[in-house]
Design a protein around this motif. Structure first.
Motif, PDB file in Angstrom:
ATOM      1  N   GLN A  53      -2.493   5.721  -1.618  1.00  0.00           N
ATOM      2  CA  GLN A  53      -3.135   6.785  -0.829  1.00  0.00           C
ATOM      3  C   GLN A  53      -2.417   8.112  -1.069  1.00  0.00           C
ATOM      4  OE1 GLN A  53      -3.018   8.191   3.718  1.00  0.00           O
ATOM      5  NE2 GLN A  53      -3.595   6.090   3.475  1.00  0.00           N
ATOM      6  N   SER A  69      -6.795   4.955  11.318  1.00  0.00           N
ATOM      7  CA  SER A  69      -5.555   4.779  12.093  1.00  0.00           C
ATOM      8  C   SER A  69      -5.913   4.402  13.515  1.00  0.00           C
ATOM      9  CB  SER A  69      -4.787   6.110  12.172  1.00  0.00           C
ATOM     10  OG  SER A  69      -4.416   6.566  10.924  1.00  0.00           O
ATOM     11  N   HIS A  82      -8.829   7.675   4.171  1.00  0.00           N
ATOM     12  CA  HIS A  82      -8.180   7.180   5.388  1.00  0.00           C
ATOM     13  C   HIS A  82      -8.298   8.283   6.435  1.00  0.00           C
ATOM     14  CE1 HIS A  82      -5.654   4.681   7.864  1.00  0.00           C
ATOM     15  NE2 HIS A  82      -5.281   5.821   8.381  1.00  0.00           N
ATOM     16  N   ILE A 135       1.851   5.066  -0.068  1.00  0.00           N
ATOM     17  CA  ILE A 135       1.270   6.327   0.405  1.00  0.00           C
ATOM     18  C   ILE A 135       2.249   7.434   0.039  1.00  0.00           C
ATOM     19  CG2 ILE A 135       0.579   7.693   2.425  1.00  0.00           C
ATOM     20  CD1 ILE A 135      -0.105   5.134   3.852  1.00  0.00           C
ATOM     21  N   GLU A 166      -8.508  11.863  15.195  1.00  0.00           N
ATOM     22  CA  GLU A 166      -9.035  13.211  15.437  1.00  0.00           C
ATOM     23  C   GLU A 166     -10.086  13.592  14.394  1.00  0.00           C
ATOM     24  OE1 GLU A 166      -6.339  12.559  13.933  1.00  0.00           O
ATOM     25  OE2 GLU A 166      -6.218  13.878  12.195  1.00  0.00           O
ATOM     26  N   LYS A 187       6.506  10.900   9.277  1.00  0.00           N
ATOM     27  CA  LYS A 187       5.440  11.544  10.056  1.00  0.00           C
ATOM     28  C   LYS A 187       6.068  12.118  11.323  1.00  0.00           C
ATOM     29  CE  LYS A 187       1.028  10.348  12.295  1.00  0.00           C
ATOM     30  NZ  LYS A 187       0.313  11.591  11.993  1.00  0.00           N
ATOM     31  N   TYR A 246       0.877  -1.186   0.000  1.00  0.00           N
ATOM     32  CA  TYR A 246       0.000   0.000   0.000  1.00  0.00           C
ATOM     33  C   TYR A 246       0.909   1.230   0.000  1.00  0.00           C
ATOM     34  CZ  TYR A 246      -3.966   2.838   1.907  1.00  0.00           C
ATOM     35  OH  TYR A 246      -4.967   3.760   2.141  1.00  0.00           O
ATOM     36  N   ARG A 270      -1.589  11.356   0.341  1.00  0.00           N
ATOM     37  CA  ARG A 270      -1.499  11.980   1.671  1.00  0.00           C
ATOM     38  C   ARG A 270      -0.709  13.268   1.524  1.00  0.00           C
ATOM     39  NH1 ARG A 270       2.450  11.865   5.602  1.00  0.00           N
ATOM     40  NH2 ARG A 270       1.781  12.149   7.758  1.00  0.00           N
ATOM     41  N   SER A 308       2.194  -0.532   4.614  1.00  0.00           N
ATOM     42  CA  SER A 308       2.067   0.803   4.011  1.00  0.00           C
ATOM     43  C   SER A 308       3.423   1.445   3.993  1.00  0.00           C
ATOM     44  CB  SER A 308       1.123   1.672   4.835  1.00  0.00           C
ATOM     45  OG  SER A 308      -0.192   1.245   4.602  1.00  0.00           O
ATOM     46  N   ILE A 314       2.260   0.441   9.377  1.00  0.00           N
ATOM     47  CA  ILE A 314       2.865   1.644   8.781  1.00  0.00           C
ATOM     48  C   ILE A 314       3.936   2.196   9.709  1.00  0.00           C
ATOM     49  CG2 ILE A 314       1.135   3.210   9.803  1.00  0.00           C
ATOM     50  CD1 ILE A 314       1.427   4.896   7.180  1.00  0.00           C
ATOM     51  N   ASP A 334      -7.340  11.974   5.126  1.00  0.00           N
ATOM     52  CA  ASP A 334      -7.866  13.110   5.900  1.00  0.00           C
ATOM     53  C   ASP A 334      -8.956  13.922   5.187  1.00  0.00           C
ATOM     54  OD1 ASP A 334      -4.823  14.260   7.652  1.00  0.00           O
ATOM     55  OD2 ASP A 334      -6.155  12.547   7.958  1.00  0.00           O
ATOM     56  N   GLY A 351      -7.950   9.597  10.742  1.00  0.00           N
ATOM     57  CA  GLY A 351      -7.268   9.375  12.010  1.00  0.00           C
ATOM     58  C   GLY A 351      -8.227   9.529  13.174  1.00  0.00           C
ATOM     59  N   LYS A 379       0.452  16.309   2.888  1.00  0.00           N
ATOM     60  CA  LYS A 379       0.551  16.825   4.256  1.00  0.00           C
ATOM     61  C   LYS A 379       1.961  17.343   4.490  1.00  0.00           C
ATOM     62  CE  LYS A 379      -1.694  15.228   8.452  1.00  0.00           C
ATOM     63  NZ  LYS A 379      -2.354  14.132   9.151  1.00  0.00           N
ATOM     64  N   TYR A 433     -10.596  -1.310   6.892  1.00  0.00           N
ATOM     65  CA  TYR A 433      -9.271  -1.758   7.352  1.00  0.00           C
ATOM     66  C   TYR A 433      -8.794  -0.794   8.427  1.00  0.00           C
ATOM     67  CZ  TYR A 433      -6.934   2.035   4.776  1.00  0.00           C
ATOM     68  OH  TYR A 433      -6.532   3.281   4.330  1.00  0.00           O
TER      69      TYR A 433
END
Ligand SMILES: Nc1nc(C(F)(F)F)ncc1COP(=O)(O)OP(=O)(O)O
Ligand SMILES: [Mg+2]
Length: 214
Positions: free
Chosen positions: A39, A112, A89, A13, A93, A141, A11, A41, A188, A168, A75, A91, A43, A129
């Motif tokens: 994915q 996550s 995907h 990302i 929050e 990250k 996977y 992402r 990932s 991940i 996100d 998280g 960020k 998943y």
């Protein structure tokens, strides 16, 4: 889009900040190497936003559609709905997977998780998943929790939780096998693919590492 656990095998990302070359070239080489899911992402420093981010997402979505692999957005649920991504995907929050599912009509929802409680809630909320980590030290990250190893993966399987799991965090060709041996369905990967000298070959070797431990 219905998801089967084999699609989590390798996977990839990435966002534009994680790529040496253009993200399109990187993604196409990763697809040629055999990634099973992608994915977007976007960020961190220099991440695209607004229409530039949307246009970038649409270009990457087209590459995934051509290769018939799921295109997931991290996100940004609104963007995923707007362009008809294959899933999102989220998280801890973000809003609950149950409410996200309602917005992406049948799309894949990944969550996550860092604890058994979070894993059980994601399952109850209908996640397709869960992603857990960081399995190893990661350079990508910046706001991760402590290095988790494969303990949560093993605990989830020991308690007969059968939801598809992807690990991940700091995963490379050399340390991918234990993640699968612990019970994950896939790995990932960001940097081990996006910064590889030969992206396609890196994916081929990751796929072999995953298959060898299944
Ligand atoms: N994007 C991700 N994808 C996965 C996946 F499962 F796909 F491997 N696991 C974890 C993350 C982390 O997502 P991020 O938005 O940076 O952090 P948070 O989880 O705190 O929202
Ligand atoms: Mg997130």
């Amino acid at each position: 889009m219905l998801m089967n656990r084999e699609q989590l095998a390798v996977y990839f990302i990435a966002g534009t900040p994680n790529c040496k070359q253009s993200i399109e070239e990187t993604l196409q080489a990763a697809i040629d190497g055999g990634i099973t899911m992608f994915q977007f992402r976007e960020k961190g420093k220099d991440a695209l936003a607004g229409s530039a981010k949307k246009e970038q997402a649409v270009r990457l979505q087209a590459l995934c559609r051509e290769a018939n692999i799921p295109f997931i957005i991290n996100d940004d649920i609104e963007l995923a709905v707007e362009i008809g991504a294959d899933g999102v995907h989220i998280g801890q929050e973000d809003e609950a997977a149950s409410s996200v599912r309602g917005k992406i009509n049948g799309g894949i929802v990944g969550v996550s998780v860092h604890t058994m409680d979070e894993a059980k809630k994601a399952i109850a909320d209908g996640a397709d998943y869960v992603g857990t980590g960081p399995i190893y030290q990661t350079g990508t990250k910046t706001d991760t929790g402590p290095v988790a190893g494969t303990a949560l993966i093993k605990t989830m399987r020991a308690q007969n939780l059968t939801i598809p799991i992807v690990g991940i965090g700091g995963i490379t060709i050399d340390n991918a096998a234990p993640v699968i041996a612990a019970g994950a369905d896939g790995v990932s990967i960001i940097s081990a693919i996006s910064y590889a000298d030969d992206v396609k070959q890196a994916v081929v070797e990751l796929q072999a590492a995953v298959e060898s431990s299944n």
